[in-house]
Design a protein around this motif. Structure first.
Motif, PDB file in Angstrom:
ATOM      1  N   ALA A  24       0.846  -1.194   0.000  1.00 49.20           N
ATOM      2  CA  ALA A  24       0.000   0.000   0.000  1.00 49.20           C
ATOM      3  C   ALA A  24       0.881   1.244   0.000  1.00 49.20           C
ATOM      4  CB  ALA A  24      -0.902   0.000   1.222  1.00 49.20           C
ATOM      5  N   MET A  54      -7.827   2.183   0.251  1.00 48.87           N
ATOM      6  CA  MET A  54      -7.972   1.618   1.586  1.00 48.87           C
ATOM      7  C   MET A  54      -8.490   2.637   2.598  1.00 48.87           C
ATOM      8  SD  MET A  54      -4.465  -0.605   1.541  1.00 48.87           S
ATOM      9  CE  MET A  54      -4.713  -1.326   3.133  1.00 48.87           C
ATOM     10  N   LYS A  68      -4.626   6.316   1.082  1.00 52.57           N
ATOM     11  CA  LYS A  68      -3.828   5.093   1.146  1.00 52.57           C
ATOM     12  C   LYS A  68      -4.470   4.112   0.173  1.00 52.57           C
ATOM     13  CE  LYS A  68      -1.954   1.720   4.384  1.00 52.57           C
ATOM     14  NZ  LYS A  68      -1.909   1.300   5.787  1.00 52.57           N
ATOM     15  N   TYR A  69      -3.658   3.596  -0.774  1.00 51.71           N
ATOM     16  CA  TYR A  69      -4.206   2.738  -1.817  1.00 51.71           C
ATOM     17  C   TYR A  69      -3.233   1.628  -2.202  1.00 51.71           C
ATOM     18  CZ  TYR A  69      -1.221   5.484  -4.934  1.00 51.71           C
ATOM     19  OH  TYR A  69      -0.147   6.084  -5.531  1.00 51.71           O
ATOM     20  N   LEU A  70      -3.775   0.591  -2.845  1.00 56.07           N
ATOM     21  CA  LEU A  70      -2.972  -0.524  -3.332  1.00 56.07           C
ATOM     22  C   LEU A  70      -2.548  -0.237  -4.761  1.00 56.07           C
ATOM     23  CD1 LEU A  70      -5.145  -3.470  -1.964  1.00 56.07           C
ATOM     24  CD2 LEU A  70      -3.001  -2.598  -1.018  1.00 56.07           C
TER      25      LEU A  70
END
Length: 118
Positions: A24, A54, A68-70
Motif C-alpha cells: 500500500a 484503503m 492510502k491505496y494498493l
C-alpha cells in the motif's frame, strides 16, 4: 502421504498468492477548492468506492487529501481524476465542470460567490 503432499502444495500456493500483492502507498494530494465538512464527506465517500482505495482523510483546513491505496489496483492519477470528477481540483487536475456546477454554493470557489463568508 497424500496429506503431506496436499499440505506442501497448500503452503506453496499460499506463499505465491501473498507474494503477488503489492504494498500500500500513502499519497497527499493538494485539494485547494475543498471548503467545508460537506466537501470532506463528499470526497471521502466518493473515493472509498474505488477498488484499491484503503483509506481517505480530507483535511479541509490544510486543503489536502491523504489517500492510502494498493498500487496493483489503482494509481495516483486515477485517484486525482476521481477527485476531479467529484467536482474538486486535485493537484494539477482541474475539477470536472459539470460536477463542479452541481456542488452546493458553500463548496464553490470564492470567485464564484461560494465558500465561507468572513
Amino acid at each position: 502421504m497424500k496429506q503431506i503432499i496436499l499440505s506442501v502444495m497448500a503452503f506453496c500456493f499460499a506463499g505465491i498468492v501473498t507474494a503477488q500483492t503489492k504494498a500500500a502507498v500513502t499519497a497527499k494530494i493538494k485539494t485547494p477548492t475543498v471548503q467545508c465538512e460537506m466537501c470532506k464527506k463528499k470526497i471521502e465517500t466518493y473515493l472509498k468506492r474505488y477498488d484499491g482505495v484503503m483509506s481517505v482523510v480530507v483535511n479541509y483546513k490544510k486543503k489536502e487529501t491523504t489517500v492510502k491505496y494498493l498500487t496493483d489496483r489503482t494509481d495516483i492519477e486515477q485517484i486525482k481524476t476521481a477527485i476531479a470528477n467529484a467536482g474538486y481540483d486535485a493537484d494539477d487536475v482541474p475539477a470536472n465542470e459539470e460536477s463542479y456546477e452541481k456542488l452546493p454554493q458553500c463548496c464553490k470557489k470564492l470567485d464564484d460567490a461560494g465558500g465561507k463568508k468572513p
